[in-house]
Design a protein around this motif. Structure first.
Motif, PDB file in Angstrom:
ATOM      1  N   LEU A  59       0.832  -1.203   0.000  1.00  0.00           N
ATOM      2  CA  LEU A  59       0.000   0.000   0.000  1.00  0.00           C
ATOM      3  C   LEU A  59       0.866   1.253   0.000  1.00  0.00           C
ATOM      4  CD1 LEU A  59      -2.742   1.333   0.111  1.00  0.00           C
ATOM      5  CD2 LEU A  59      -2.731   1.054   2.599  1.00  0.00           C
ATOM      6  N   ALA A  60       1.969   1.244   0.741  1.00  0.00           N
ATOM      7  CA  ALA A  60       2.872   2.398   0.741  1.00  0.00           C
ATOM      8  C   ALA A  60       3.453   2.634  -0.646  1.00  0.00           C
ATOM      9  CB  ALA A  60       3.996   2.176   1.756  1.00  0.00           C
ATOM     10  N   ALA A  61       3.831   1.557  -1.328  1.00  0.00           N
ATOM     11  CA  ALA A  61       4.376   1.697  -2.676  1.00  0.00           C
ATOM     12  C   ALA A  61       3.358   2.314  -3.618  1.00  0.00           C
ATOM     13  CB  ALA A  61       4.827   0.331  -3.198  1.00  0.00           C
ATOM     14  N   ARG A  62       2.099   1.931  -3.489  1.00  0.00           N
ATOM     15  CA  ARG A  62       1.063   2.445  -4.386  1.00  0.00           C
ATOM     16  C   ARG A  62       0.708   3.892  -4.053  1.00  0.00           C
ATOM     17  NH1 ARG A  62      -3.953  -0.863  -4.780  1.00  0.00           N
ATOM     18  NH2 ARG A  62      -4.005   0.092  -6.851  1.00  0.00           N
ATOM     19  N   LEU A  63       0.691   4.226  -2.775  1.00  0.00           N
ATOM     20  CA  LEU A  63       0.340   5.593  -2.381  1.00  0.00           C
ATOM     21  C   LEU A  63       1.423   6.590  -2.754  1.00  0.00           C
ATOM     22  CD1 LEU A  63      -1.206   5.093   1.181  1.00  0.00           C
ATOM     23  CD2 LEU A  63      -2.417   5.635  -0.925  1.00  0.00           C
ATOM     24  N   PHE A  64       2.677   6.226  -2.521  1.00  0.00           N
ATOM     25  CA  PHE A  64       3.772   7.174  -2.657  1.00  0.00           C
ATOM     26  C   PHE A  64       4.492   7.089  -3.994  1.00  0.00           C
ATOM     27  CE2 PHE A  64       3.706   6.300   2.060  1.00  0.00           C
ATOM     28  CZ  PHE A  64       3.039   7.470   2.376  1.00  0.00           C
ATOM     29  N   HIS A  65       4.239   6.030  -4.755  1.00  0.00           N
ATOM     30  CA  HIS A  65       4.902   5.911  -6.054  1.00  0.00           C
ATOM     31  C   HIS A  65       3.943   5.531  -7.177  1.00  0.00           C
ATOM     32  CE1 HIS A  65       8.084   5.238  -8.952  1.00  0.00           C
ATOM     33  NE2 HIS A  65       7.593   4.034  -9.209  1.00  0.00           N
ATOM     34  N   GLY A  66       2.967   4.694  -6.881  1.00  0.00           N
ATOM     35  CA  GLY A  66       2.061   4.195  -7.906  1.00  0.00           C
ATOM     36  C   GLY A  66       2.468   2.791  -8.322  1.00  0.00           C
ATOM     37  N   ALA A 103      11.869   9.701 -18.782  1.00  0.00           N
ATOM     38  CA  ALA A 103      10.426   9.888 -18.922  1.00  0.00           C
ATOM     39  C   ALA A 103       9.812   8.788 -19.787  1.00  0.00           C
ATOM     40  CB  ALA A 103      10.147  11.264 -19.523  1.00  0.00           C
ATOM     41  N   ARG A 104      10.502   8.402 -20.864  1.00  0.00           N
ATOM     42  CA  ARG A 104       9.973   7.335 -21.711  1.00  0.00           C
ATOM     43  C   ARG A 104       9.926   6.007 -20.966  1.00  0.00           C
ATOM     44  NH1 ARG A 104      13.253   9.928 -25.626  1.00  0.00           N
ATOM     45  NH2 ARG A 104      14.912   8.414 -25.228  1.00  0.00           N
ATOM     46  N   ASP A 105      10.984   5.708 -20.219  1.00  0.00           N
ATOM     47  CA  ASP A 105      11.011   4.442 -19.476  1.00  0.00           C
ATOM     48  C   ASP A 105       9.943   4.409 -18.394  1.00  0.00           C
ATOM     49  OD1 ASP A 105      13.103   3.677 -21.055  1.00  0.00           O
ATOM     50  OD2 ASP A 105      14.666   4.159 -19.586  1.00  0.00           O
ATOM     51  N   GLU A 106       9.741   5.531 -17.705  1.00  0.00           N
ATOM     52  CA  GLU A 106       8.712   5.577 -16.655  1.00  0.00           C
ATOM     53  C   GLU A 106       7.318   5.469 -17.250  1.00  0.00           C
ATOM     54  OE1 GLU A 106       9.420   9.136 -14.477  1.00  0.00           O
ATOM     55  OE2 GLU A 106      11.050   8.269 -13.263  1.00  0.00           O
ATOM     56  N   GLU A 107       7.121   6.050 -18.433  1.00  0.00           N
ATOM     57  CA  GLU A 107       5.807   5.958 -19.073  1.00  0.00           C
ATOM     58  C   GLU A 107       5.504   4.516 -19.471  1.00  0.00           C
ATOM     59  OE1 GLU A 107       3.350   7.969 -22.812  1.00  0.00           O
ATOM     60  OE2 GLU A 107       5.438   8.504 -22.409  1.00  0.00           O
ATOM     61  N   LYS A 108       6.526   3.793 -19.934  1.00  0.00           N
ATOM     62  CA  LYS A 108       6.315   2.391 -20.290  1.00  0.00           C
ATOM     63  C   LYS A 108       5.992   1.549 -19.064  1.00  0.00           C
ATOM     64  CE  LYS A 108       9.417   2.466 -24.301  1.00  0.00           C
ATOM     65  NZ  LYS A 108      10.696   1.931 -24.867  1.00  0.00           N
ATOM     66  N   ALA A 109       6.652   1.877 -17.941  1.00  0.00           N
ATOM     67  CA  ALA A 109       6.461   1.078 -16.729  1.00  0.00           C
ATOM     68  C   ALA A 109       5.251   1.499 -15.922  1.00  0.00           C
ATOM     69  CB  ALA A 109       7.707   1.174 -15.835  1.00  0.00           C
ATOM     70  N   ALA A 110       4.631   2.643 -16.263  1.00  0.00           N
ATOM     71  CA  ALA A 110       3.504   3.137 -15.476  1.00  0.00           C
ATOM     72  C   ALA A 110       2.317   2.206 -15.630  1.00  0.00           C
ATOM     73  CB  ALA A 110       3.122   4.549 -15.913  1.00  0.00           C
ATOM     74  N   PRO A 111       1.580   1.935 -14.515  1.00  0.00           N
ATOM     75  CA  PRO A 111       0.384   1.096 -14.607  1.00  0.00           C
ATOM     76  C   PRO A 111      -0.735   1.808 -15.329  1.00  0.00           C
ATOM     77  CG  PRO A 111       0.559   2.028 -12.419  1.00  0.00           C
ATOM     78  CD  PRO A 111       1.816   2.431 -13.159  1.00  0.00           C
ATOM     79  N   GLY A 112      -1.646   1.033 -15.879  1.00  0.00           N
ATOM     80  CA  GLY A 112      -2.794   1.610 -16.557  1.00  0.00           C
ATOM     81  C   GLY A 112      -3.700   2.321 -15.582  1.00  0.00           C
TER      82      GLY A 112
END
Length: 551
Positions: free
Chosen positions: A331-338, A428-437
C-alpha cells in the motif's frame, strides 16, 4: 450546535416559499383576500415553492448519497490481531468510552479515528440511518487507524500510551449531535468532490455543478464552526486520556518523532529507488527498525533508544506480522509511487537480503546503460584514452567505459545540458512504459471491497502522495554518472553494492561504505572539472578504460 443550526437554517430557507404559498392559498380559499391578482400571486408563489422544494430535495439526496473520502488502509481483523483488539478494548474500558468498531493499518506515522458508517463504505450493509430519526440515531463506533511503523518500532506499553488520546475520541463520536454534525460536513465535502470529478457528460455536469455550488456555500459557513468543534473534541479526549499512562505518554511522544524521521528516510532514500526499478520492499516496517537503530547509532540525541529493543514490540500483538507488513508495504508503494494492486512480472516484492543485488546493482547498470545510449544518440565517440585497439565493440558501437563519460563531460565546449536533457527524456519514456494503466471508475462497490484499499478513491491517478518533486536534468545526469562510476568500481576494483538504511544504495569498498563520491561527480557535471573524480578513482583503484557490464 452551530453546525446543526446551519443545517436547520438551510432547510428552513428551502421550506419558506412553500410556507408562504400555503398561507396565500389558505387565505384565498377562506376569502380573507380576494381573487384576481392575489390568486395569481398565490399560484405563482406555489409554483416557485415546488421548484425550490424539488431543487432542495435533489441537493439533499446528492449530499446524502455522496461518498465521503476514506483513507486507504489495510484492514486488520480481530482474528488476525486478537491481542491488539484486547489492548484497545481494555484501553477503552479504562477511559470509559466505546471501543472502536475495527482496527486498520496505514503506512504513515500517525493514528486517528475514522467514520466509515456511510453505506457506500460498507458494501452489502443496509443503511440503518434511513428514516426521520437518522440525525438522532446512536452512531456506530469509528474505526481506529494505526500507523504501521508504530507497531514495529514502539513497545506495547508505549503504543498503549500513544493510542490513549485517540481511543478517547470515541466518546465524543458517540454523541448524536457531534455525529450528526460530522455527517453533515462530510456529506457536503463529498458532494463538492463529486461535482469536480472529470469526465461527466453535460447532462450530469450541470446538476453536479449546481449541487457543488450549494455545498460550497454551506461549507464556507461551516468551516470555522467545524474547526472549533474538532478542537473542543480533541481537548476533551486529551483531558480524558490523562488518566491513563500520562507519564509514559510523554516519553512515547519522543518515539513518535523518531519513528517519523526514520520512516521518511526509509521511504525517500531506500524504498523509492526500488519502486523506480519495479520492485517493492516487502518488509518496510521491519526496515524502519533497522533504520532507526542505525540512526540511534549515528545520532547522539538518539542514544539509549536502542535499549528499548529488548522489550516486547507492539507487532507481537499481531498473529502474522509478516503478512501485515507486506500488505502495508504494498500500500505504501502504491500511495507514494504508484503501481498495480498485485505483484507481477514488472512489479514484484524484494527482501532486504536481496536488495543490494536485485535493486542497487540493477539500478546502477540500468542507469549506466541509459547514459551510454544517450551518448550514442548524440554521436559521442569512445574516449581517446581507451586507445585505438578495442575502442569499438565488434558491431561498431562505442565501448561503454567510464573514460568515455568523463572525457566527454570534461572536454572544452561539452554540452552537459544536452546530455542532461537527453537523459531526462529517456527516463520519462522508461517511466511511461512502466507506469500502470489508469484505474477504471464505476466498478461495482463490492468488486474491490476488501481487496483494493484504493477502490474508494475512484479514478484518481496514482501516486496519491508523491514523495519527491520531479528530478531536474542536472540531478538525473549526476545520478547516472554516479551509477557509471559504481559499475566501474564493482567490475574493476572489487567493490560491491550495499544498502545503507538511512541513505539507500551504497558502494562498499573493502567492506566499508564510501559516501564521498557525490562531490567529485558534481564538480564534473556542473563545472567540467574531472580532477577531483580522477583522484577519487585512483584512490579506490578503478580502471576507467575497462568496459563495464551494462543492464
Amino acid at each position: 450546535m452551530a453546525l446543526l443550526r446551519i443545517r436547520s437554517r438551510a432547510t428552513a430557507l428551502a421550506i419558506l416559499p412553500a410556507a408562504a404559498a400555503v398561507v396565500l392559498l389558505v387565505a384565498v380559499a377562506q376569502g380573507h383576500i380576494g381573487p384576481g391578482v392575489w390568486s395569481t400571486v398565490s399560484w405563482a408563489v406555489a409554483a416557485c415553492a415546488v421548484v425550490i422544494l424539488l431543487l432542495a430535495a435533489a441537493v439533499a439526496v446528492a449530499v446524502a448519497r455522496a461518498r465521503p473520502a476514506v483513507s486507504p488502509t489495510v484492514p486488520l481483523t480481530e482474528a488476525a490481531a486478537p491481542d491488539l483488539y484486547r489492548l484497545v478494548r481494555d484501553l477503552a474500558d479504562r477511559l470509559d468510552v466505546p471501543a472502536p468498531s475495527a482496527i486498520a493499518l496505514t503506512p504513515d506515522c500517525d493514528s486517528w479515528l475514522e467514520d466509515r458508517t456511510h453505506p457506500a463504505n460498507r458494501p452489502g450493509a443496509e443503511d440503518p440511518g434511513e428514516g426521520s430519526g437518522r440525525g438522532r440515531r446512536a452512531p456506530a463506533a469509528p474505526v481506529l487507524v494505526i500507523g504501521s511503523p508504530f507497531l514495529w518500532w514502539m513497545r506495547v506499553a508505549e503504543l498503549r500510551a500513544v493510542l490513549a488520546p485517540v481511543v478517547a475520541g470515541t466518546g465524543p463520536s458517540a454523541n448524536p449531535d457531534i455525529a450528526a454534525a460530522r455527517r453533515f460536513v462530510r456529506g457536503l465535502d463529498a458532494a463538492v468532490a463529486d461535482s469536480a470529478v472529470p469526465g461527466q457528460g453535460r447532462i450530469r455536469r450541470i446538476p453536479a455543478a449546481f449541487v457543488g455550488w450549494i455545498a460550497k456555500l454551506l461549507l464556507r459557513g461551516c468551516r470555522g464552526h467545524a474547526a472549533e468543534m474538532e478542537r473542543c473534541v480533541a481537548a476533551a479526549a486529551s483531558g480524558r486520556a490523562q488518566e491513563v499512562d500520562y507519564g509514559l505518554r510523554i516519553v512515547a511522544q519522543e518515539q513518535v518523532g523518531l519513528a517519523y524521521a526514520g520512516w521518511d528516510r526509509l521511504l525517500t532514500r531506500v524504498a523509492l529507488p526500488a519502486w523506480r526499478m519495479g520492485r517493492w520492499p516487502s518488509r518496510l516496517d521491519a526496515g524502519v527498525v533497522s533504520a532507526l537503530t542505525e540512526l540511534s547509532r549515528r545520532d547522539r540525541l538518539a542514544e539509549g533508544f536502542t535499549s528499548r529493543l529488548g522489550e516486547r514490540p507492539a507487532c507481537d500483538l499481531i498473529e502474522e506480522p509478516g503478512a501485515a507488513d507486506e500488505a502495508a508495504s504494498l500500500l505504501a508503494a502504491r500511495l507514494f509511487h504508484g503501481g498495480p494492486a498485485e505483484a507481477g512480472p514488472g512489479w514484484s516484492p524484494v527482501d532486504w537480503q536481496q536488495y543490494p543485488e536485485e535493486v542497487v546493482d540493477r539500478k546502477w547498470r540500468t542507469e549506466a546503460a541509459r547514459l551510454h545510449r544517450v551518448l550514442d544518440a548524440m554521436g559521442v565517440a569512445s574516449s581517446v584514452t581507451v586507445g585505438a585497439p578495442g575502442s569499438t565493440a565488434p558491431g561498431g558501437a562505442p565501448v561503454p567505459t567510464l573514460a568515455r563519460v568523463i572525457d566527454h563531460l570534461a572536454s572544452p565546449g561539452a554540452d552537459s545540458e544536452a546530455l542532461a536533457a537527453g537523459i531526462g527524456a529517456a527516463v520519462a519514456r522508461d517511466e511511461e512504459k512502466a507506469a500502470p494503466g489508469p484505474r477504471v471508475e464505476g466498478s461495482p462497490p463490492d468488486a474491490g471491497a476488501g481487496t483494493d484499499p484504493l477502490d474508494l478513491w475512484g479514478p484518481v491517478p496514482l501516486p496519491l502522495f508523491p514523495l519527491q518533486p520531479p528530478r531536474t536534468g542536472t540531478e538525473l545526469l549526476a545520478d547516472h554518472v554516479v551509477a557509471m562510476v559504481c559499475c566501474a568500481a564493482v567490475d574493476t576494483a572489487g567493490a560491491a553494492p550495499g544498502l545503507d538504511w538511512l541513505d539507500g544504495p551504497a558502494l562498499l569498498v573493502d567492506g566499508g561504505r564510501r559516501s564521498d563520491l557525490g562531490a567529485p561527480v558534481l564538480s564534473l557535471v556542473e563545472e567540467g572539472d574531472a580532477e577531483p573524480l580522477r583522484s577519487w578513482l585512483t584512490a579506490v583503484g578503478v580502471r576507467t578504460d575497462k568496459p563495464v557490464r551494462l543492464g
